[in-house]
Design an enzyme around this catalytic site. Structure first.
Site, PDB file in Angstrom:
ATOM      1  N   HIS A 157      -7.758  -5.607   0.552  1.00 54.78           N
ATOM      2  CA  HIS A 157      -6.561  -4.811   0.824  1.00 54.78           C
ATOM      3  C   HIS A 157      -5.756  -5.293   2.042  1.00 54.78           C
ATOM      4  CE1 HIS A 157      -4.151  -1.278   0.093  1.00 54.78           C
ATOM      5  NE2 HIS A 157      -4.187  -0.965   1.373  1.00 54.78           N
TER       6      HIS A 157
ATOM      7  N   SER B 281       0.818  -1.197   0.000  1.00 52.62           N
ATOM      8  CA  SER B 281       0.000   0.000   0.000  1.00 52.62           C
ATOM      9  C   SER B 281       0.867   1.268   0.000  1.00 52.62           C
ATOM     10  CB  SER B 281      -0.956  -0.075   1.198  1.00 52.62           C
ATOM     11  OG  SER B 281      -1.956   0.878   1.088  1.00 52.62           O
TER      12      SER B 281
END
Ligand SMILES: *[C@@H]1O[C@H](CO)[C@@H](O)[C@H](O)[C@H]1NC(C)=O
Ligand SMILES: *[C@@H]1O[C@H](CO)[C@@H](O)[C@H](O)[C@H]1NC(C)=O
Length: 420
Positions: free
Chosen positions: A391, A189
């Site tokens: 995620h 990320s």
């Protein structure tokens, strides 16, 4: 990640009991052959060195000081426990960087049989885990005080500074210490974002990397139509100005800011409604082992600056991947132009291996494909073969080792043959 922050904060997770001091290390006895957490509550309370030591792995703590005075902590697992269990100066080196409001713990909390940090150590790597400025382990500066509410200078940074100052300090230190010419970089990320920042602003760093393994690297948000994201975008300046004015440049674990945010936005403004409740912590993930959640939330959130979030907000608002937007005058002084320049992705020449997930609600698959299309030395842009992977499954997902880490390892080895 912002939703996650609020939710975990609301769930009453407090980090204040732990101390970043290495003396704190609590040596709970080693658990031979353990593959998952053997005691959820102990693992939730230990800091990273304590956690690693508990599972019998070697752990080292290293400090670096950045060119702008931040004192940062790295954690190193120099070798494995079951295999490759001797120090060896010729081991390939891997540096792993966490995402927004997270820490080096992201690559350890899944436990020895599953977490990326242990896995790569067992596979013969010298594993280094970074901690970005402002998090629990890197909350120090030569001159600035992070706890001075009247002077928030410590907190005036975004992931631009993490890429531009923290990463080169880490990389130079590791290469000097290991006497290796190059290392692998893995980022999750914002850890991927910072890598893009580094190599576009300082292209001379490209040659220090064997490969870039980007797990859901955040850059563009063109296709992300989530209400939460769209609602954040126009408010980025308000949010930041208000936070700094209140002496709250640190986002988490500052509980007062959370309270303020919840009071102002959860009750009054409906745009923030989705962030305030009714969401399951991990979205629609099929992968997260619920039993493990106290461990995950014992280690996250680990703190960051409000500006990291507002910088993402600007990228959403202006639909571009560019440097932080100050006021006009500061922009001219700092960048030589009234608007901030884009990060020049064509300067990133490191062989890039990118991984993305179908159900990622922060870094959308289409936005990752957009990034892949702009990287000049892209080797792989790989969709994780699952319809439900999200995620946080990159760091918390049950089975992530077989679904993803194995693939990353294979790519790292292949890139060593080709590029080292
Ligand atoms: C979930 O985590 C617990 C505690 O670490 C572990 O005992 C259990 O085997 C895990 N469940 C699965 C399905 O892996
Ligand atoms: C971006 O970098 C490339 C490669 O170094 C260069 O050719 C190009 O002119 C740069 N673009 C901008 C807008 O600076």
């Amino acid at each position: 990640m912002f939703t996650l922050l609020l939710l975990s904060a609301l769930a009453g997770v407090a980090l204040s009991g732990r101390s970043p001091n290495a003396d704190f290390i609590e040596r709970v006895f080693e658990v031979p052959g353990a593959r998952y957490s053997t005691d959820i509550l102990i693992d939730a309370k230990l800091d990273v060195p304590g956690l690693v030591a508990r599972y019998g792995y070697p752990i080292e703590i290293h400090e670096v000081t950045t060119a702008d005075g931040y004192i940062l902590t790295m954690h190193r697992i120099p070798h494995g426990k079951e295999r490759n269990n001797e120090p060896d100066a010729n081991k390939p080196v891997v540096f792993i960087m966490h995402g927004l409001v997270s820490s080096s713990a992201d690559f350890l909390v899944l436990g020895p049989g599953n977490a990326l940090g242990y896995y790569l150590a067992e596979e013969g790597y010298d594993v280094w885990l970074g901690n970005a400025r402002g998090n629990f382990y890197s909350r120090r500066h030569l001159n600035l005080n992070p706890d001075n509410f009247l002077n928030q200078a410590f907190w005036r940074f975004s992931w631009d500074q993490i890429g531009n100052y923290d990463l080169p300090a880490f990389v130079d230190y590791i290469l000097a210490k290991t006497v290796q010419p190059k290392l692998h970089y893995i980022g999750h990320s914002q850890g991927g974002t910072a890598f893009l920042v580094l190599n576009s602003l300082r292209p001379e760093y490209n040659e220090k990397f064997i490969s870039f393994q980007g797990m859901a690297p955040a850059s563009f948000f063109t296709h992300n139509n989530k209400a939460v994201f769209r609602s954040l975008a126009p408010l980025e300046t308000v949010l930041e100005t208000t936070a700094f004015a209140m002496g709250m440049g640190e986002v988490f674990p500052n509980m007062d800011f959370v309270e303020w945010f919840v009071r102002n936005y959860c009750l009054e403004a409906s745009v923030f409604e989705p962030m305030c409740g009714g969401l399951s912590i991990t979205g629609s993930s099929d992968y997260v082992n619920e039993t493990m959640q106290p461990v995950f939330f014992g280690h996250a959130p680990a703190g960051s600056s409000i500006r990291q979030i507002s910088h993402f907000g600007q990228n959403i608002r202006f639909d571009t991947f560019r440097r932080f937007n100050h006021n006009r005058l500061t922009n001219i002084l700092q960048y030589g132009s009234a608007t901030p320049p884009d990060y020049n992705l064509s300067r990133i020449t490191v062989p890039a291996y990118i991984y993305y997930a179908t159900m990622d609600s922060l870094v959308y698959p289409k936005d990752v494909l957009k990034l892949c299309g702009k990287l000049p030395n892209l080797v792989l842009c790989h969709r994780i073969p699952s319809e439900t992977f999200g995620h946080l499954d990159f760091i918390w997902g049950n089975g992530v080792r077989t679904l993803l880490y194995k693939k990353i390892l294979d790519q790292m080895r292949e890139s060593e043959d080709k590029y080292l």
